[in-house]
Scaffold this motif. Structure first.
Motif, PDB file in Angstrom:
ATOM      1  N   ASN A 167       0.824  -1.172  -0.092  1.00  0.00           N
ATOM      2  CA  ASN A 167      -0.071  -0.058  -0.006  1.00  0.00           C
ATOM      3  C   ASN A 167       0.773   1.135   0.343  1.00  0.00           C
ATOM      4  OD1 ASN A 167      -2.683  -1.570  -0.138  1.00  0.00           O
ATOM      5  ND2 ASN A 167      -2.180  -1.487   2.574  1.00  0.00           N
ATOM      6  N   CYS A 168       2.113   1.483  -1.061  1.00  0.00           N
ATOM      7  CA  CYS A 168       2.399   2.405  -0.987  1.00  0.00           C
ATOM      8  C   CYS A 168       2.398   3.218  -2.274  1.00  0.00           C
ATOM      9  CB  CYS A 168       4.286   1.729  -1.291  1.00  0.00           C
ATOM     10  SG  CYS A 168       4.668   1.241   1.025  1.00  0.00           S
ATOM     11  N   SER A 169       2.575   4.562  -2.529  1.00  0.00           N
ATOM     12  CA  SER A 169       2.123   5.056  -3.538  1.00  0.00           C
ATOM     13  C   SER A 169       2.534   6.176  -4.208  1.00  0.00           C
ATOM     14  CB  SER A 169       0.657   5.691  -3.286  1.00  0.00           C
ATOM     15  OG  SER A 169       0.219   6.749  -4.483  1.00  0.00           O
ATOM     16  N   ALA A 170       2.923   6.213  -5.928  1.00  0.00           N
ATOM     17  CA  ALA A 170       3.691   7.594  -5.704  1.00  0.00           C
ATOM     18  C   ALA A 170       2.752   8.010  -7.505  1.00  0.00           C
ATOM     19  CB  ALA A 170       5.496   7.643  -6.555  1.00  0.00           C
ATOM     20  N   ALA A 171       1.509   8.147  -6.544  1.00  0.00           N
ATOM     21  CA  ALA A 171       0.228   8.161  -7.726  1.00  0.00           C
ATOM     22  C   ALA A 171      -0.121   9.462  -8.151  1.00  0.00           C
ATOM     23  CB  ALA A 171      -0.746   7.637  -7.083  1.00  0.00           C
ATOM     24  N   ALA A 179       5.876   1.360  -4.981  1.00  0.00           N
ATOM     25  CA  ALA A 179       6.821   1.104  -3.817  1.00  0.00           C
ATOM     26  C   ALA A 179       8.864   1.304  -4.287  1.00  0.00           C
ATOM     27  CB  ALA A 179       6.960  -0.887  -3.435  1.00  0.00           C
ATOM     28  N   LEU A 180       9.659   0.791  -4.988  1.00  0.00           N
ATOM     29  CA  LEU A 180      10.657   1.115  -5.634  1.00  0.00           C
ATOM     30  C   LEU A 180      10.633   1.962  -6.516  1.00  0.00           C
ATOM     31  CD1 LEU A 180      11.758  -2.236  -4.846  1.00  0.00           C
ATOM     32  CD2 LEU A 180      12.081  -0.842  -3.394  1.00  0.00           C
ATOM     33  N   ALA A 181      11.877   2.503  -6.929  1.00  0.00           N
ATOM     34  CA  ALA A 181      12.383   3.518  -7.584  1.00  0.00           C
ATOM     35  C   ALA A 181      13.573   3.514  -7.195  1.00  0.00           C
ATOM     36  CB  ALA A 181      11.318   5.252  -7.940  1.00  0.00           C
TER      37      ALA A 181
END
Length: 238
Positions: A167-171, A179-181
């Protein structure tokens, strides 16, 4: 080039020294290890004292981001080890950690929740030449506006073993990697789960690698084994 070896395994909880009562902001220090029980003590232990291993005796709300720097007196970096899986709640105010150029950080047996960044790395940012190792940990409900809802890595190495990103976000419209970049460098996922993450590009993760002519041939190297990707969403790529 091969990935660096993970940092040494933590001592079992039965071998930990008992913490002394403290009313100050300073952690209780035993030789090269520290016991901490507050956000301020954690920051002091990592940024000021020469604690190669920091034991978290309980969970708490993170008031300030902790910055890990490369230090000659700590050549193997810093291990932050949870006793009984403590929860560090950033309350959507700050990201938890930043690993500066050339530094090393190991996070073992922790639950990190509600991290927030206005740009990169809702929970952890890993800078050029730095090294992040995650083991038996969880990163939950973490948010970054641009890249890496949980972890952002740039020309660095990230290793996650038996870890969960959920439930992680970069939206946002430019968000990459729920989650990961990872931009260049190395990413290894071993027995790790990415569940229910969200971004505009790459719901679970976004990995960028230049071509052979770009940046002196710098590439991203990705290794995944016995890991799960479930229920992540993205406008472009999952």
């Amino acid at each position: 080039s091969p990935l660096p070896s993970p940092l040494p395994s933590p001592l079992p909880s039965s071998s930990l020294p008992s913490p002394l009562p403290s009313v100050s902001s300073m952690p209780t220090q035993f030789a090269d290890s520290c016991n901490v029980s507050t956000s301020i003590q954690l920051k002091q232990a990592v940024e000021v004292l020469t604690c190669s291993t920091v034991f978290l005796m309980n969970g708490f709300t993170m008031k300030l981001k902790v910055t890990v720097s490369k230090r000659s007196e700590l050549p193997s970096g810093v291990s932050v080890v949870g006793v009984n899986n403590p929860i560090l709640d950033a309350d959507f105010e700050v990201s938890h950690f930043e690993v500066e150029v050339g530094a090393r950080l190991s996070l073992i047996g922790l639950t990190l929740i509600n991290g927030y960044a206005t740009d990169y790395g809702g929970t952890v940012t890993v800078r050029r030449g730095a090294y992040l190792y995650l083991e038996r940990s969880q990163i939950l409900f973490s948010y970054a506006k641009s890249y890496g809802g949980a972890v952002y890595s740039n020309y660095a190495t990230v290793v996650a073993n038996a870890t969960r990103f959920e439930n992680c976000s970069a939206a946002t419209d430019s968000g990459r990697g729920g989650a990961l970049a990872v931009f260049y460098g190395n990413l290894t996922l071993e027995s790790t789960s990415l569940v229910g993450n969200e971004a505009f590009y790459g719901g679970a993760m976004f990995v960028y690698s230049g071509d052979e002519k770009a940046l002196n041939g710098t590439r991203a190297y990705l290794t995944i084994s016995r890991s799960n990707f479930l229920k992540s969403t993205a406008k472009i790529g999952r």
